[in-house]
Scaffold this motif. Structure first.
Motif, PDB file in Angstrom:
ATOM      1  N   PRO A   1     -42.122  33.107  26.953  1.00 56.98           N
ATOM      2  CA  PRO A   1     -42.557  31.715  26.879  1.00 56.98           C
ATOM      3  C   PRO A   1     -42.108  31.068  25.577  1.00 56.98           C
ATOM      4  CG  PRO A   1     -44.340  33.119  26.173  1.00 56.98           C
ATOM      5  CD  PRO A   1     -43.189  34.036  26.544  1.00 56.98           C
ATOM      6  N   ASP A   2     -42.416  29.791  25.445  1.00 57.77           N
ATOM      7  CA  ASP A   2     -42.221  29.078  24.185  1.00 57.77           C
ATOM      8  C   ASP A   2     -43.504  29.107  23.356  1.00 57.77           C
ATOM      9  OD1 ASP A   2     -39.481  27.850  24.711  1.00 57.77           O
ATOM     10  OD2 ASP A   2     -40.613  27.158  26.452  1.00 57.77           O
ATOM     11  N   ILE A   3     -44.628  29.120  24.077  1.00 57.02           N
ATOM     12  CA  ILE A   3     -45.954  29.113  23.453  1.00 57.02           C
ATOM     13  C   ILE A   3     -46.835  30.086  24.232  1.00 57.02           C
ATOM     14  CG2 ILE A   3     -47.986  27.708  22.901  1.00 57.02           C
ATOM     15  CD1 ILE A   3     -46.110  25.230  23.003  1.00 57.02           C
ATOM     16  N   MET A   4     -47.699  30.815  23.533  1.00 57.65           N
ATOM     17  CA  MET A   4     -48.589  31.744  24.228  1.00 57.65           C
ATOM     18  C   MET A   4     -49.974  31.718  23.595  1.00 57.65           C
ATOM     19  SD  MET A   4     -48.052  35.781  25.138  1.00 57.65           S
ATOM     20  CE  MET A   4     -48.014  36.389  23.449  1.00 57.65           C
ATOM     21  N   MET A   5     -50.986  31.723  24.454  1.00 55.39           N
ATOM     22  CA  MET A   5     -52.377  31.769  24.029  1.00 55.39           C
ATOM     23  C   MET A   5     -52.895  33.199  24.150  1.00 55.39           C
ATOM     24  SD  MET A   5     -52.771  28.596  26.512  1.00 55.39           S
ATOM     25  CE  MET A   5     -54.460  28.838  27.045  1.00 55.39           C
ATOM     26  N   VAL A   6     -53.575  33.662  23.103  1.00 56.45           N
ATOM     27  CA  VAL A   6     -54.111  35.023  23.055  1.00 56.45           C
ATOM     28  C   VAL A   6     -55.549  34.963  22.549  1.00 56.45           C
ATOM     29  CG1 VAL A   6     -53.798  37.353  22.121  1.00 56.45           C
ATOM     30  CG2 VAL A   6     -51.803  35.893  22.488  1.00 56.45           C
ATOM     31  N   ALA A   7     -56.405  35.844  23.052  1.00 51.56           N
ATOM     32  CA  ALA A   7     -57.769  35.985  22.528  1.00 51.56           C
ATOM     33  C   ALA A   7     -58.348  37.293  23.101  1.00 51.56           C
ATOM     34  CB  ALA A   7     -58.632  34.774  22.863  1.00 51.56           C
TER      35      ALA A   7
ATOM     36  N   THR B   1     -34.659  21.789  32.379  1.00 52.87           N
ATOM     37  CA  THR B   1     -35.270  20.485  32.123  1.00 52.87           C
ATOM     38  C   THR B   1     -35.764  20.319  30.691  1.00 52.87           C
ATOM     39  OG1 THR B   1     -37.463  21.261  32.807  1.00 52.87           O
ATOM     40  CG2 THR B   1     -36.024  20.365  34.525  1.00 52.87           C
ATOM     41  N   GLY B   2     -35.693  21.387  29.909  1.00 59.36           N
ATOM     42  CA  GLY B   2     -36.209  21.321  28.548  1.00 59.36           C
ATOM     43  C   GLY B   2     -37.714  21.449  28.465  1.00 59.36           C
ATOM     44  N   THR B   3     -38.352  21.603  29.615  1.00 59.18           N
ATOM     45  CA  THR B   3     -39.802  21.731  29.672  1.00 59.18           C
ATOM     46  C   THR B   3     -40.253  23.014  28.984  1.00 59.18           C
ATOM     47  OG1 THR B   3     -39.813  20.551  31.778  1.00 59.18           O
ATOM     48  CG2 THR B   3     -41.777  21.829  31.231  1.00 59.18           C
ATOM     49  N   LEU B   4     -41.277  22.929  28.148  1.00 54.79           N
ATOM     50  CA  LEU B   4     -41.783  24.118  27.478  1.00 54.79           C
ATOM     51  C   LEU B   4     -42.564  24.988  28.458  1.00 54.79           C
ATOM     52  CD1 LEU B   4     -43.023  22.591  24.093  1.00 54.79           C
ATOM     53  CD2 LEU B   4     -40.869  23.781  24.559  1.00 54.79           C
ATOM     54  N   LEU B   5     -42.515  26.284  28.248  1.00 54.55           N
ATOM     55  CA  LEU B   5     -43.249  27.235  29.084  1.00 54.55           C
ATOM     56  C   LEU B   5     -44.377  27.837  28.250  1.00 54.55           C
ATOM     57  CD1 LEU B   5     -43.263  28.533  31.895  1.00 54.55           C
ATOM     58  CD2 LEU B   5     -41.716  30.309  31.012  1.00 54.55           C
ATOM     59  N   ILE B   6     -45.609  27.649  28.730  1.00 57.31           N
ATOM     60  CA  ILE B   6     -46.798  28.148  28.032  1.00 57.31           C
ATOM     61  C   ILE B   6     -47.449  29.242  28.875  1.00 57.31           C
ATOM     62  CG2 ILE B   6     -49.035  27.573  27.044  1.00 57.31           C
ATOM     63  CD1 ILE B   6     -48.130  24.637  26.946  1.00 57.31           C
ATOM     64  N   PHE B   7     -47.631  30.409  28.286  1.00 57.15           N
ATOM     65  CA  PHE B   7     -48.340  31.489  28.971  1.00 57.15           C
ATOM     66  C   PHE B   7     -49.729  31.652  28.363  1.00 57.15           C
ATOM     67  CE2 PHE B   7     -44.279  33.968  30.327  1.00 57.15           C
ATOM     68  CZ  PHE B   7     -44.136  33.131  31.413  1.00 57.15           C
ATOM     69  N   ASP B   8     -50.713  31.723  29.221  1.00 53.13           N
ATOM     70  CA  ASP B   8     -52.082  32.012  28.812  1.00 53.13           C
ATOM     71  C   ASP B   8     -52.323  33.499  29.045  1.00 53.13           C
ATOM     72  OD1 ASP B   8     -54.814  32.458  28.671  1.00 53.13           O
ATOM     73  OD2 ASP B   8     -55.366  30.592  29.674  1.00 53.13           O
ATOM     74  N   GLU B   9     -52.275  34.268  27.960  1.00 48.35           N
ATOM     75  CA  GLU B   9     -52.508  35.713  28.055  1.00 48.35           C
ATOM     76  C   GLU B   9     -53.825  36.101  27.402  1.00 48.35           C
ATOM     77  OE1 GLU B   9     -50.105  38.685  28.548  1.00 48.35           O
ATOM     78  OE2 GLU B   9     -48.213  37.657  28.947  1.00 48.35           O
ATOM     79  N   VAL B  10     -54.779  35.193  27.463  1.00 49.17           N
ATOM     80  CA  VAL B  10     -56.089  35.460  26.884  1.00 49.17           C
ATOM     81  C   VAL B  10     -56.735  36.687  27.528  1.00 49.17           C
ATOM     82  CG1 VAL B  10     -58.444  34.568  26.675  1.00 49.17           C
ATOM     83  CG2 VAL B  10     -56.499  33.118  26.081  1.00 49.17           C
ATOM     84  N   GLN B  11     -56.671  36.767  28.855  1.00 46.49           N
ATOM     85  CA  GLN B  11     -57.300  37.899  29.555  1.00 46.49           C
ATOM     86  C   GLN B  11     -56.317  39.021  29.867  1.00 46.49           C
ATOM     87  OE1 GLN B  11     -60.010  38.577  33.599  1.00 46.49           O
ATOM     88  NE2 GLN B  11     -60.229  36.703  32.422  1.00 46.49           N
TER      89      GLN B  11
END
Length: 393
Positions: free
Chosen positions: A236-242, A207-217
């Motif tokens: 993923p296409d985008i990933m969150m880290v902290a 579908t062209g939908t972006l995949l975002i992973f939240d890998e903060v924890q």
């Protein structure tokens, strides 16, 4: 009368004045074994000498210059993250919440630049936790998170955890992204099976939908891989880290492919403190250590050891515990009573743990914890459970 510190936390009556490794100490010298690591933040333990050295060395040079200028320490950490991950580019933040804000903006801007400004909806999962900002609480969508903070930011569609058919039904011509934690943390240490992540990737591709992973924890070595999604082979296409990326210093990041980040040109986003020399100097040292295969192999071994001991604990206290969940050193004990009771009972045994949703007690030790310390921790958990059993009787 309100306290000088805004009372948004029900804080334990404990204050620590120093720490070393997996131990914290109060002013009177009482030592506590820490299985929370600042909620998965102190990846290398408290006051890790290598991080103290990195911070001190940088502190004698320059602390802050702002992103108006080149920052060598930021470039070094970004290069390391790009080398070790799917990403082509990195933006540094101060927290996971800030990372969520950018991830949402980036996904929507991607479709705007592609000529589909109507694609603004992001599919998220119940039980999620993505931070405390307006976008993050809207993404989670739970009453606990949004009550009293309306109007809630629109553009999020919530589906049940692991409900693939619901995801398929939710995808529409307005969908820009699917966002989830590969292992839900606050939601109760709930890993997404590899097959589920693979199926989401297929939906994303079709579908062209972006995949975002939240890998903060769950990122930065917590599960025994540098990032949890690596177990599935899905990127993923985008990933969150902290959290663990700063080893205790406030630091976060958004990692993205070149395509996903295409809309984020000069002036579209910014941060005064994000990517400051101090944080990035520490983060670069954390990355240098945690990304080593030998270090990750050790986390896997420790995770196996601790899980085996916790399984024994569950068997010994069936009235208190139901099951063990999780991956690596991101583990949870599903309880048959409120996990806060276990947390409190742990204080009496000089043990620190963290409660989560779904009646789960989180076990998130420093990745440097030793087998001896893990054995001692389980012994103290055993004593806490025994005390609760006596109280229940």
């Amino acid at each position: 009368m309100i306290s000088s510190v805004l009372p948004t936390y029900n804080r334990a009556p404990l204050a620590f004045v120093k720490g070393a490794g997996s131990w914290l100490e109060t002013a009177d010298g009482t030592r506590y074994l820490d299985l929370g690591a600042g909620i998965a933040v102190n990846a290398l333990g408290h006051a890790a000498p290598v991080l103290v050295e990195a911070l001190t060395e940088q502190a004698h040079k320059v602390w802050h210059v702002s992103n108006l200028y080149q920052i060598p320490e930021q470039q070094k950490l970004a290069d390391a993250l790009v080398e070790k991950t799917f990403a082509d580019t990195v933006f540094f933040t101060n927290s996971g919440t800030e990372a969520c804000e950018l991830a949402v903006k980036m996904a929507r801007k991607y479709w705007y630049e592609k000529g589909a400004p109507e694609r603004v909806e992001i599919i998220t999962f119940r039980g999620a936790f993505h931070g405390r900002s307006s976008a993050a609480i809207a993404a989670a969508g739970s009453e606990k998170m949004v009550k009293g903070f309306g109007p809630v930011l629109p553009g999020f569609v919530h589906v049940d955890w692991l409900d693939l058919e619901a995801v398929k039904a939710a995808v529409s011509e307005k969908t820009c992204a699917i966002m989830l934690e590969p292992v839900q943390g606050e939601g109760g240490i709930r890993p997404a099976p590899d097959a589920f992540l693979t199926a989401l990737k297929q939906i994303s591709d079709e579908t062209g939908t972006l995949l975002i992973f939240d890998e903060v924890q769950c990122g930065m070595g917590r599960t025994g891989r540098l990032f949890a999604h690596e177990w599935s082979g899905v990127t993923p296409d985008i990933m969150m880290v902290a959290k663990g990326i700063g080893g205790g210093f406030p630091l976060g990041a958004v990692l993205a492919t070149e395509a996903a980040a295409a809309g984020m040109t000069a002036g579209t986003h910014g941060s005064t403190y994000g990517g400051n020399p101090l944080g990035c100097a520490v983060g670069a040292k954390v990355m240098e250590i945690v990304a080593e295969p030998e270090f990750l192999a050790a986390v896997n071994a420790k995770g196996g050891f601790l899980r085996q001991r916790l399984e024994g604990l569950v068997a010994a206290h069936p009235e208190i515990f139901e099951e063990v969940r999780g991956v690596g050193l991101m583990l949870g004990l599903k309880c048959r009573l409120a996990p806060g009771e276990l947390v409190a009972a742990g204080y009496a045994e000089r043990l620190l743990t963290v409660a989560a949703a779904d009646n789960v007690l989180r076990i998130l030790p420093a990745l440097t914890i030793t087998e001896e310390e893990m054995a001692e921790a389980v012994s103290r958990l055993d004593a806490a459970a025994t005390a609760l059993e006596t109280h229940l009787a």
